[in-house]
Design a protein around this motif. Structure first.
Motif, PDB file in Angstrom:
ATOM      1  N   ALA A 156      -1.200 -50.427   7.585  1.00 13.50           N
ATOM      2  CA  ALA A 156      -1.679 -50.876   6.116  1.00 13.50           C
ATOM      3  C   ALA A 156      -3.289 -50.436   6.036  1.00 13.50           C
ATOM      4  N   GLN A 157      -3.941 -50.537   7.186  1.00 13.60           N
ATOM      5  CA  GLN A 157      -5.175 -50.124   7.412  1.00 13.60           C
ATOM      6  C   GLN A 157      -5.551 -48.538   7.161  1.00 13.60           C
ATOM      7  N   THR A 158      -4.760 -47.934   7.470  1.00 15.00           N
ATOM      8  CA  THR A 158      -4.841 -46.454   7.380  1.00 15.00           C
ATOM      9  C   THR A 158      -4.551 -45.932   6.007  1.00 15.00           C
ATOM     10  N   MET A 159      -3.566 -46.656   5.291  1.00 18.80           N
ATOM     11  CA  MET A 159      -3.117 -46.401   3.906  1.00 18.80           C
ATOM     12  C   MET A 159      -4.318 -46.680   3.007  1.00 18.80           C
ATOM     13  N   ARG A 160      -4.931 -47.748   3.176  1.00 17.02           N
ATOM     14  CA  ARG A 160      -6.316 -48.324   2.327  1.00 17.02           C
ATOM     15  C   ARG A 160      -7.388 -47.257   2.651  1.00 17.02           C
TER      16      ARG A 160
ATOM     17  N   ALA B  40     -10.120 -44.705  22.409  1.00 18.75           N
ATOM     18  CA  ALA B  40      -9.218 -43.615  22.073  1.00 18.75           C
ATOM     19  C   ALA B  40      -8.316 -43.331  23.259  1.00 18.75           C
ATOM     20  N   VAL B  41      -8.662 -43.082  24.381  1.00 21.73           N
ATOM     21  CA  VAL B  41      -7.870 -42.731  25.459  1.00 21.73           C
ATOM     22  C   VAL B  41      -6.589 -44.000  25.563  1.00 21.73           C
ATOM     23  N   THR B  42      -7.252 -45.098  25.837  1.00 17.99           N
ATOM     24  CA  THR B  42      -6.339 -46.214  26.125  1.00 17.99           C
ATOM     25  C   THR B  42      -5.252 -46.598  25.193  1.00 17.99           C
ATOM     26  N   TYR B  43      -5.916 -46.776  23.842  1.00 16.12           N
ATOM     27  CA  TYR B  43      -5.133 -47.213  22.626  1.00 16.12           C
ATOM     28  C   TYR B  43      -5.034 -46.212  21.614  1.00 16.12           C
ATOM     29  N   PRO B  44      -4.512 -45.037  21.910  1.00 17.47           N
ATOM     30  CA  PRO B  44      -4.652 -43.733  21.027  1.00 17.47           C
ATOM     31  C   PRO B  44      -4.373 -44.204  19.364  1.00 17.47           C
ATOM     32  N   TRP B  45      -3.216 -45.186  19.562  1.00 13.32           N
ATOM     33  CA  TRP B  45      -2.851 -45.300  17.929  1.00 13.32           C
ATOM     34  C   TRP B  45      -3.941 -45.876  16.924  1.00 13.32           C
ATOM     35  N   LEU B  46      -4.753 -46.372  17.574  1.00 11.66           N
ATOM     36  CA  LEU B  46      -6.149 -46.876  16.748  1.00 11.66           C
ATOM     37  C   LEU B  46      -6.734 -45.989  16.004  1.00 11.66           C
ATOM     38  N   PHE B  47      -6.700 -44.743  16.746  1.00 13.76           N
ATOM     39  CA  PHE B  47      -7.486 -43.770  15.763  1.00 13.76           C
ATOM     40  C   PHE B  47      -6.722 -42.499  15.606  1.00 13.76           C
ATOM     41  N   MET B  48      -5.813 -42.239  16.275  1.00 17.00           N
ATOM     42  CA  MET B  48      -4.917 -40.976  16.122  1.00 17.00           C
ATOM     43  C   MET B  48      -4.322 -40.771  14.812  1.00 17.00           C
ATOM     44  N   PHE B  49      -3.731 -41.684  14.106  1.00 24.00           N
ATOM     45  CA  PHE B  49      -3.242 -41.592  12.834  1.00 24.00           C
ATOM     46  C   PHE B  49      -4.472 -41.354  11.633  1.00 24.00           C
TER      47      PHE B  49
ATOM     48  N   ALA C  65      -7.324 -40.005  12.444  1.00 25.51           N
ATOM     49  CA  ALA C  65      -7.782 -38.638  12.400  1.00 25.51           C
ATOM     50  C   ALA C  65      -6.853 -37.780  12.095  1.00 25.51           C
ATOM     51  N   GLY C  66      -5.420 -37.816  12.252  1.00 27.45           N
ATOM     52  CA  GLY C  66      -4.501 -36.762  11.876  1.00 27.45           C
ATOM     53  C   GLY C  66      -4.451 -36.715  10.436  1.00 27.45           C
ATOM     54  N   LEU C  67      -4.516 -37.796   9.842  1.00 27.13           N
ATOM     55  CA  LEU C  67      -4.421 -37.655   8.284  1.00 27.13           C
ATOM     56  C   LEU C  67      -5.748 -37.129   7.711  1.00 27.13           C
ATOM     57  N   LEU C  68      -6.791 -37.361   8.502  1.00 28.90           N
ATOM     58  CA  LEU C  68      -8.297 -36.687   8.036  1.00 28.90           C
ATOM     59  C   LEU C  68      -7.879 -35.241   8.152  1.00 28.90           C
ATOM     60  N   VAL C  69      -7.394 -34.799   9.077  1.00 28.31           N
ATOM     61  CA  VAL C  69      -7.516 -33.431   9.483  1.00 28.31           C
ATOM     62  C   VAL C  69      -6.437 -32.615   8.675  1.00 28.31           C
ATOM     63  N   LEU C  70      -5.212 -33.411   8.231  1.00 33.34           N
ATOM     64  CA  LEU C  70      -4.347 -32.940   7.192  1.00 33.34           C
ATOM     65  C   LEU C  70      -4.929 -32.862   5.769  1.00 33.34           C
ATOM     66  N   ILE C  71      -5.997 -33.559   5.571  1.00 27.08           N
ATOM     67  CA  ILE C  71      -6.532 -33.778   4.148  1.00 27.08           C
ATOM     68  C   ILE C  71      -7.351 -32.393   4.064  1.00 27.08           C
ATOM     69  N   VAL C  72      -8.355 -32.418   5.086  1.00 30.10           N
ATOM     70  CA  VAL C  72      -9.265 -31.364   4.937  1.00 30.10           C
ATOM     71  C   VAL C  72      -8.476 -29.979   5.136  1.00 30.10           C
ATOM     72  N   LEU C  73      -7.532 -29.868   5.790  1.00 31.35           N
ATOM     73  CA  LEU C  73      -6.602 -28.428   6.047  1.00 31.35           C
ATOM     74  C   LEU C  73      -5.998 -28.180   4.459  1.00 31.35           C
ATOM     75  N   SER C  74      -5.366 -29.110   4.111  1.00 30.73           N
ATOM     76  CA  SER C  74      -4.609 -28.797   2.922  1.00 30.73           C
ATOM     77  C   SER C  74      -5.553 -28.490   1.629  1.00 30.73           C
ATOM     78  N   VAL C  75      -6.808 -29.166   1.514  1.00 34.98           N
ATOM     79  CA  VAL C  75      -7.990 -28.805   0.578  1.00 34.98           C
ATOM     80  C   VAL C  75      -8.380 -27.405   0.807  1.00 34.98           C
ATOM     81  N   ASN C  76      -8.276 -27.022   2.047  1.00 34.09           N
ATOM     82  CA  ASN C  76      -8.943 -25.683   2.243  1.00 34.09           C
ATOM     83  C   ASN C  76      -7.888 -24.693   1.995  1.00 34.09           C
ATOM     84  N   VAL C  77      -6.550 -24.996   2.220  1.00 33.58           N
ATOM     85  CA  VAL C  77      -5.551 -24.180   1.813  1.00 33.58           C
ATOM     86  C   VAL C  77      -5.267 -23.777   0.477  1.00 33.58           C
ATOM     87  N   VAL C  78      -5.403 -25.084  -0.406  1.00 35.93           N
ATOM     88  CA  VAL C  78      -5.482 -25.093  -1.943  1.00 35.93           C
ATOM     89  C   VAL C  78      -6.649 -24.344  -2.389  1.00 35.93           C
ATOM     90  N   GLY C  79      -7.513 -24.591  -1.758  1.00 27.48           N
ATOM     91  CA  GLY C  79      -9.183 -23.884  -2.160  1.00 27.48           C
ATOM     92  C   GLY C  79      -8.866 -22.167  -2.044  1.00 27.48           C
TER      93      GLY C  79
END
Lengths: 692, 304
Positions: free
Chosen positions: B94-98, B265-274, B276-290
């Protein structure tokens, strides 16, 4: 000039092939070129852009980029050059074989003096002291006609004009008594009077060194008077070669014939339409079988499309042509007009009305355009004035073409832009279609823009590269509020009008060839059905076979649509072809104005005489007989024009006047005075002299 | 605003094609050429998908980004908590979506705003020259020398409690200047081109020349600038939020989530993994569209 005696060959090229790797494709720029050149002989290699003429010359110098593969043989005095490494070539380059480039500004290093650069050429190949080299440098600079050579040797390249730099390049080329001088378009960027000076210097260089010269050029006229032997190149091959007389007077290949017919000439009799060669040269990637010229050749037969013709002897030993139909050409005495389709241009309706009764569409009266020169970064103070246009007067009547000619820097383009601004001039009046531009408000100015449009020199620069053609042509219509349906209909009308396929409306300008792009620019200019068209060197960026088509098109449109043209150009032969009247500009003033026939037949101003005499004609015998008036030096800076007559510093007439008669030239500025009806010249001692 | 952007990118956005069967207008051509670039279309699809996920996702989950599950502290991803939970029992999905809602809007809006501002100011300054140029560039230089972080820090108390869109405007206001200067320089060189002269002598008005001829011809720069600005905006938002400005708790953004999660990040990766992953995906797709958009607008591009 006719030293065709075959001694030992200075340069012998055999089956030269140059291939460029471009991505996955291979561009076959040169496809089997052979020629043999004796010492002292001049070979003119002629061809249009993309014909491989420069690549074949650069290959001889070993100056091609690494992406190029060179095969075949280039023998310099019996030494094979192909396959030599760069170090071995370097010892020959500059000493045994030398080069004169097209652009002398980029060929000279800006941070060394002229003298140092010529000396360097000497020191690299000779064991001599610096003082000896400096002394020899001054000799060389004198030999190519640089005044005050000892003093000028200490100057930097930017202090030299284009013609002077080119002469420095020639001095460097002859520094080490080379056996061969390769000149790649040495006069293309230069004005015609400067071209005459440079060719003179090149001629002297040949006499002084006895070198063979390879002159690469697109201009058949330059070759006519300068070369002994000529090779016409098309699509990477020599298609016709022989002595200049053979090729100019008995051409056997339709392409050569077409080229000769496409050149506007200042010496021709009555005006006739030029002979355009339709289509454009083939792409050098994946050449189809058959003669590469076949798609553009009206004489092409089935065999032409299947088998590429060999370069075979036609008459005598030296004249060879690569054409299946060269015998037919000779038998039927085919002329350019009989081979290629020449549009007949209807006479303009306006021509039926006497000039004085036709309405005036453009009138300039004592128009002045000055640019201030400032100095200082924070507090700018005015330190001078560039007298770009300094009081010119002319008028254009309906249905008429006025050619405005002059060398670069004479103010002809400034005049054109000043008219287009539709604003008040610094002094004098500009009257467009009866409206004084000084009195226009912004609405009236905008409305007037509908009736006046412009075509620029370089069609690639004047068409927005990011817009498809339909949008480009629609722009003036959209700007002046036409409806969508009107715009769509007009765009579909305009494309065929200028000879383009309406199917191509959604392409971008880059997908067209140079001539087609200029047609797009003309279509855009015609969109609003203007009455006056200003043309700024509209054909000078085009190859001669394409240029002919555009000149004919402009002529035809004028007649059909009742247009009036102001045709700005530096090429007097093109102006003769299209203009009714001509105005010759020099340093912001009109030197001579009048009917084209009168001015060309017997120019009255010494400058016009020099200009006309400097223009080469594609006729070797005539060229050899002609006596050139070679002007001294360059045009003075318009920021500091000479006192009295502006032309006196270069005037051939002033040079032979006595002191008393010179007084007038030094003290008073000559006004335009009629020498005969509708023919005026601004010279104290105007005198009609035929020069062509 | 919307019209402006269309003009900037397509130049002919507000006009229908001249004649559908034959002469497609520039806008139509660009759309068609963009459509031919598979990667770019895929990028656009991913971006639209992410938007949909950000706004529809929270409706699918029974947790809200503010609620806490006191039965699950620091749990890994499971059927009840798809992305796991935080130390306080908050649902990471829920937090990540928000956070993604916020970050997507901040990133794209800031990039759009700042690039448009840079294009308009730079092009007008360069094209008009004279005093307009001097005043605009003086203003640009002034903004460049002001330390933006300080201004944001001083101003943010005043904006506390107000809409976070103000924050978007502030962020955009501090990253457009360098681009504006580049655009001005390019405009000055384009101003003397013959096609611009030709348009001027046709009677085309100054704003039209700028939007139809100047900006499309520097669109490569503008698009690259905009795609870079997306990531810059998301990252600077994180920085500012970390210091207590910008997005504040209980609101979250991808930036705040990543900042909070990196420590473990190392002990509880799910706290930031999702996040961070979505951020990378956003930036990547914006670049590709650009990239795709740039190739579609530039008729000389290799892949046409």
């Amino acid at each position: 000039m006719t030293s065709t005696a075959v001694g030992s060959a200075a340069l012998e090229v055999g089956d030269l092939r140059v291939t460029f790797a471009a991505g996955d494709a291979e561009v076959q720029a040169v496809r089997g070129v052979s020629y043999r050149l004796a010492r002292g002989q001049v070979l003119g290699i002629v061809g249009e852009s993309g014909s491989g003429k420069s690549a074949s010359a650069l290959a001889a110098m070993g100056l091609l980029p690494p992406s190029a593969t060179v095969e075949g043989s280039i023998k310099l005095d019996g030494t094979e050059l192909v396959g030599l490494d760069d170090r071995e070539l370097s010892s020959l380059r500059g000493s045994a074989i030398a080069m004169v480039f097209q652009d002398p500004l980029s060929a000279l290093t800006p941070v060394y003096t002229i003298g140092d650069q010529v000396s360097e050429a000497l020191l690299v190949h000779n064991d001599m002291s610096k003082d000896q080299a400096a002394a020899r440098t001054v000799e060389l600079l004198e030999a190519v006609g640089i005044p005050e050579a000892a003093k000028r040797a200490k100057a930097f390249p930017h202090e030299f004009s284009g013609g002077m730099r080119q002469r420095v390049m020639i001095a460097m080329a002859m520094a080490n008594d080379p056996d061969v001088i390769v000149a790649d378009e040495p006069t293309t960027a230069l004005d015609v009077t400067i071209q005459a000076q440079v060719l003179e210097a090149l001629r002297n260089a040949r006499e002084a060194t006895g070198a063979a010269i390879v002159l690469v050029t697109h201009d058949l006229s330059v070759v006519a008077g300068f070369a002994d032997v000529i090779a016409v190149m098309y699509a990477g091959r020599i298609v016709e070669t022989g002595t200049v007389d053979e090729v100019f007077y008995a051409p056997r290949m339709p392409y050569t014939i077409g080229l000769l017919g496409a050149i506007p000439r200042i010496d021709a009799g009555a005006r006739r339409p030029l002979v355009p060669i339709d289509g454009s040269p083939p792409s050098l990637v994946d050449m189809p079988p058959g003669c590469p010229f076949a798609p553009r050749c009206p004489l092409a037969l089935e065999i032409c499309r299947q088998v590429e013709p060999e370069l075979l002897a036609v008459t005598g030993s030296s004249h060879r042509a690569a054409c299946h139909r060269s015998d037919d050409v000779a038998e039927q005495h085919l002329t350019p007009e009989r081979i290629f389709e020449v549009a007949s241009i209807p006479p303009a309706a306006a021509a039926a009305v006497p000039r004085s009764e036709r309405p005036v569409v453009l009138e300039l009266d004592d128009m002045v355009r000055h640019y201030p020169l400032y100095k200082g970064a924070v507090f700018k103070r005015r330190v001078g004035t560039v007298h770009a246009v300094d009081g010119i007067g002319l008028d254009i009547r309906e249905g008429e073409t006025l050619g405005l000619v002059g060398e670069s820097g004479c103010g002809k383009t400034t005049t054109l832009l000043q008219i287009l601004e539709l604003a008040a001039a610094d002094r004098g009046r500009v009257v467009v279609l009866g409206r004084d531009t000084a009195e226009l408000d912004s609405d009236a100015r905008r409305a007037l823009r509908r009736d006046i449009s412009v075509v620029f020199q370089d069609p690639l620069a004047s068409l927005d590269p990011r817009m498809p053609v339909s949008d480009i042509i629609a722009e003036p219509l959209r700007t002046h509020g036409r409806s969508k349906e009107q715009i769509a209909r007009r765009v579909r009308e305009l494309l065929p009008l200028v000879g383009l396929d309406p199917e191509h409306a959604s392409r971008y300008p880059q997908q067209f060839s140079g001539g087609q792009r200029q047609r797009i620019a003309i279509a855009r200019a015609l969109a609003l059905q203007p009455r006056l068209l200003l043309l700024d060197e509209p054909v000078s960026a085009l190859d001669v076979s394409i240029q002919a088509g555009i000149v004919n098109l402009l002529d035809e449109l004028r007649a059909r649509l009742g247009l009036s043209y102001l045709f700005v150009a530096h090429d007097l032969s093109v102006v003769r072809q299209i203009a009714d009247r001509i105005a010759v500009m020099y340093l912001g003033r009109i030197a001579e104005i009048g009917e084209v026939q009168d001015v060309y037949a017997a120019p009255a101003h010494p400058y016009t005489q020099a200009l006309l005499s400097a223009i080469p004609v594609p006729d070797p015998r005539k060229e050899r007989r002609r006596r050139r008036i070679v002007l001294q030096g360059d045009m003075p800076s318009p920021a500091n024009p000479p006192s009295g007559c502006r032309f006196r510093t270069r005037c051939q007439k002033f040079a032979v006047l006595d002191d008393e008669r010179r007084r007038a030239c030094l003290d008073s500025d000559p006004a335009l005075v009629e020498v005969s009806e509708d023919h005026a010249a601004a010279c104290h001692y105007a005198e009609k002299v035929p020069v062509v | 605003m919307n019209r402006l952007v269309l003009n900037q990118e397509g130049g002919a956005g507000d006009r229908a094609p001249l004649d559908e069967t034959r002469a497609a207008s520039r806008f139509g051509l660009i759309v068609r050429r963009f459509g031919q670039r598979r990667l770019a279309v895929a990028g656009l699809a991913v971006l639209v998908g992410l938007f949909a996920l950000a706004f529809v996702g929270p409706l699918l989950s029974r947790w809200s980004y503010t609620s806490h599950d006191f039965d699950a502290f620091l749990q890994g991803p499971s059927a009840t908590h798809w992305f796991g939970t935080t130390q306080g029992g908050a649902d990471v999905f829920a937090q990540t979506m928000r956070g993604m809602q916020k970050s997507l809007i901040i990133g794209l809006l800031v990039a759009l705003l700042s690039t448009t501002l840079a294009a308009v100011v730079g092009a007008f300054a360069g094209y008009l020259g004279g005093w307009v140029d001097r005043v605009l560039m003086w203003f640009v230089d002034l903004l460049l020398v002001i330390p933006s972080f300080l201004i944001l820090a001083i101003m943010s108390p005043a904006f506390r409690g107000k809409t976070w869109l103000l924050f978007v405007i502030l962020l955009a206001a501090f990253i457009w200047m360098v681009t504006a200067r580049i655009v001005r320089g390019m405009t000055i060189s384009l101003r003397e081109r013959e096609y611009v002269l030709a348009a001027r002598y046709m009677g085309v008005s100054t704003p039209r020349i700028i939007f139809r001829h100047i900006l499309p011809n520097i669109s490569s720069l503008l698009i690259i600038d905009a795609t870079i600005n997306v990531s810059i905006a998301i990252i600077s938002e994180t920085g500012l939020s970390y210091f207590g400005f910008g997005v504040q708790s209980p609101e979250v953004s991808l930036g705040t989530l990543i900042a909070a999660g990196t420590n473990d990040a190392v002990t509880y990766p799910w706290l930031f993994m999702f996040a961070a992953g979505l951020l990378v995906l956003i930036v990547l797709s914006v670049n590709v569209v650009g990239d795709g958009l740039r190739d579609a607008i530039d008729p000389t591009s290799k892949h046409s």
